[in-house]
Design an enzyme around this catalytic site. Structure first.
Site, PDB file in Angstrom:
ATOM      1  N   ARG A   1       0.811  -1.313  -0.053  1.00  0.00           N
ATOM      2  CA  ARG A   1      -0.031  -0.121  -0.132  1.00  0.00           C
ATOM      3  C   ARG A   1       0.993   1.253  -0.024  1.00  0.00           C
ATOM      4  O   ARG A   1       1.696   1.296   0.767  1.00  0.00           O
ATOM      5  CB  ARG A   1      -0.892  -0.060   1.228  1.00  0.00           C
ATOM      6  CG  ARG A   1      -1.978  -1.124   1.280  1.00  0.00           C
ATOM      7  CD  ARG A   1      -3.172  -0.432   0.200  1.00  0.00           C
ATOM      8  NE  ARG A   1      -4.132  -1.331  -0.015  1.00  0.00           N
ATOM      9  CZ  ARG A   1      -4.231  -2.346  -0.692  1.00  0.00           C
ATOM     10  NH1 ARG A   1      -3.279  -2.648  -1.530  1.00  0.00           N
ATOM     11  NH2 ARG A   1      -5.524  -3.073  -0.877  1.00  0.00           N
TER      12      ARG A   1
ATOM     13  N   ASP B   1       4.442  -0.624  -6.947  1.00  0.00           N
ATOM     14  CA  ASP B   1       2.990  -1.040  -7.692  1.00  0.00           C
ATOM     15  C   ASP B   1       2.168  -0.073  -6.816  1.00  0.00           C
ATOM     16  O   ASP B   1       0.907  -0.444  -7.381  1.00  0.00           O
ATOM     17  CB  ASP B   1       2.856  -2.333  -7.405  1.00  0.00           C
ATOM     18  CG  ASP B   1       1.769  -2.921  -8.393  1.00  0.00           C
ATOM     19  OD1 ASP B   1       1.660  -2.782  -9.589  1.00  0.00           O
ATOM     20  OD2 ASP B   1       0.681  -3.612  -7.717  1.00  0.00           O
TER      21      ASP B   1
ATOM     22  N   GLU C   1      -2.435   7.386  -5.241  1.00  0.00           N
ATOM     23  CA  GLU C   1      -3.042   6.841  -6.426  1.00  0.00           C
ATOM     24  C   GLU C   1      -4.327   6.925  -6.694  1.00  0.00           C
ATOM     25  O   GLU C   1      -4.639   6.590  -8.066  1.00  0.00           O
ATOM     26  CB  GLU C   1      -2.405   5.173  -6.428  1.00  0.00           C
ATOM     27  CG  GLU C   1      -3.375   4.344  -5.463  1.00  0.00           C
ATOM     28  CD  GLU C   1      -2.667   3.095  -5.438  1.00  0.00           C
ATOM     29  OE1 GLU C   1      -1.726   2.564  -5.154  1.00  0.00           O
ATOM     30  OE2 GLU C   1      -3.555   2.131  -5.838  1.00  0.00           O
TER      31      GLU C   1
ATOM     32  N   HIS D   1      -0.539  -0.438  -9.854  1.00  0.00           N
ATOM     33  CA  HIS D   1      -1.398  -1.527  -9.099  1.00  0.00           C
ATOM     34  C   HIS D   1      -1.823  -2.650  -9.686  1.00  0.00           C
ATOM     35  O   HIS D   1      -3.131  -2.909 -10.003  1.00  0.00           O
ATOM     36  CB  HIS D   1      -2.776  -0.727  -8.373  1.00  0.00           C
ATOM     37  CG  HIS D   1      -2.921  -1.368  -6.930  1.00  0.00           C
ATOM     38  ND1 HIS D   1      -3.391  -0.371  -6.068  1.00  0.00           N
ATOM     39  CD2 HIS D   1      -3.153  -2.523  -6.637  1.00  0.00           C
ATOM     40  CE1 HIS D   1      -3.341  -1.201  -4.679  1.00  0.00           C
ATOM     41  NE2 HIS D   1      -3.377  -2.553  -5.397  1.00  0.00           N
TER      42      HIS D   1
END
Ligand code: NAI
Length: 328
Positions: A234, A258, A263, A295
């Site tokens: 996260r 990622d 985001e 992600h």
């Protein structure tokens, strides 16, 4: 029971419709749930939401006023949901706790190897018929010390893969895995020791008040110069501004992400015709030793199949007045 899927992406619709098999009347919405879009749930008793939807207190109250009583999360993490408010309102929630730990662990390794062996730069060069390999020197994974913060379902799979490479694995977790210890797969240490001894550090703890910015200026200061940092968990685990300073000084040698703290509204969307408004992300994108994916660590056929199946299993249970298996 009418169901609205918020943030329904093209990549998951086929699996969701397969899992539904016509049992529920569903609407796919490609809009993100937030306080302005909650009204689109009118007429539905249940909604399903994705990891970047906003299920904070005001949104839950608006959904409740519309008659929504069930929310199935098409994700494992639920830090985007005001759980206490949902409980007060009597809205029942379920998540999908383990859809494929392999998908996320394997993507974590993908970022590590791609950064180490400079695969993105190498590919760009070859496509321009530049077959020089100067500047593409990597390192053997074998013998390197890799730190895994969080050895739950995903972290445990990652540890096993790293064992296969011949890495020495240090880990940190509030609940160390008996199985990993028994197998001699890992040595548990505190966060500071892990930061100071590892060549590569991977984050796989959930985002909670205790883990927010677990990677910050202080912990970065403990790390070896040239360290590789990978975050597939996260975004909020990392103080991105501190990481940018360390990238500028060269203290962090490689960064694979990622996930990113800000985001929401960016990842999963095509912004190629827009001007990027996020200056921190824009700065990150300028570093040649930073690799960012949007992600997608979970994004395998197997994981999408498991998410869709578990989501409709929750809806089935609720429709028949039972408790869902993964009720929160
Ligand atoms: P898990 O719940 O199986 O493992 C989490 C581990 O963290 C547990 O062993 C727990 O004891 C440990 N932990 C919790 N709080 C801690 C603390 N304060 N300090 C140290 N350790 C602590 O979760 P799983 O399935 O392994 O997932 C890990 C994370 O990966 C998720 O929370 C999620 O944020 C992320 N994730 C990312 C995906 C992606 O596509 N990038 C997809 C799925 C999950």
């Amino acid at each position: 029971m009418n169901v609205v899927h918020f943030s329904s992406h093209q990549f998951e619709r086929q699996e969701l419709d397969r899992a539904n098999a016509g049992r529920f009347s569903v609407v796919h919405l490609d809009v993100r749930l937030d306080v302005t879009t909650a009204v689109l749930a009118a007429g539905a008793q249940a909604i399903t939401i994705f990891g970047n939807d906003d299920a904070s207190a005001d949104v839950l109250r608006a959904l409740h006023d519309l008659g929504v009583r069930h929310i199935a999360l098409r994700s494992a993490g639920y830090n985007h949901v005001a759980l206490d408010v949902a409980r007060q309102l009597g809205i029942r929630l379920a998540n999908v706790p383990a859809y494929s730990p392999y998908a996320v662990a394997e993507h974590t390794i993908t970022l590590m190897l791609a950064l180490n062996r400079k695969i993105v730069r190498a590919n760009s060069r070859v496509r321009e018929l530049n077959f020089s390999v100067d500047g593409l020197v990597g390192f053997d994974m074998r013998g390197k010390t890799v730190g895994v913060i969080g050895t739950g379902k995903i972290g445990s799979v990652l540890v096993r893969i790293l064992n296969g490479f011949g890495c020495r694995v240090l880990a940190h977790d509030t609940y160390p895995s008996e199985e990993l210890i028994r197998d001699g797969a890992v040595t548990y240490v505190d966060v500071d020791t892990l930061c100071s001894e590892c060549d590569i550090i991977s984050l796989l703890v959930p985002l909670m008040p205790e883990t927010k910015h677990i990677i910050n200026a202080r912990t970065i200061g403990l790390m070896k110069p040239g360290v590789m940092l990978i975050n597939t968990s996260r975004g909020g685990l990392v103080d991105t501004v501190a990481v940018i300073e360390a990238l500028k000084s060269g203290h962090i040698g490689y960064l694979g992400l990622d996930v990113y703290e800000q985001e929401a509204g960016i990842f999963f969307h095509d912004h190629s015709d827009n001007v990027l408004q996020d200056d921190v992300l824009a700065r990150l994108l300028t570093f040649p030793n930073v690799l960012i994916t949007s992600h997608q660590a979970f994004l395998t056929n197997e994981a999408l199949n498991n998410i869709a199946t578990a989501t409709f299993a929750s809806l089935d249970a609720w429709r028949s007045g039972q408790r869902a298996e993964h009720e929160l």
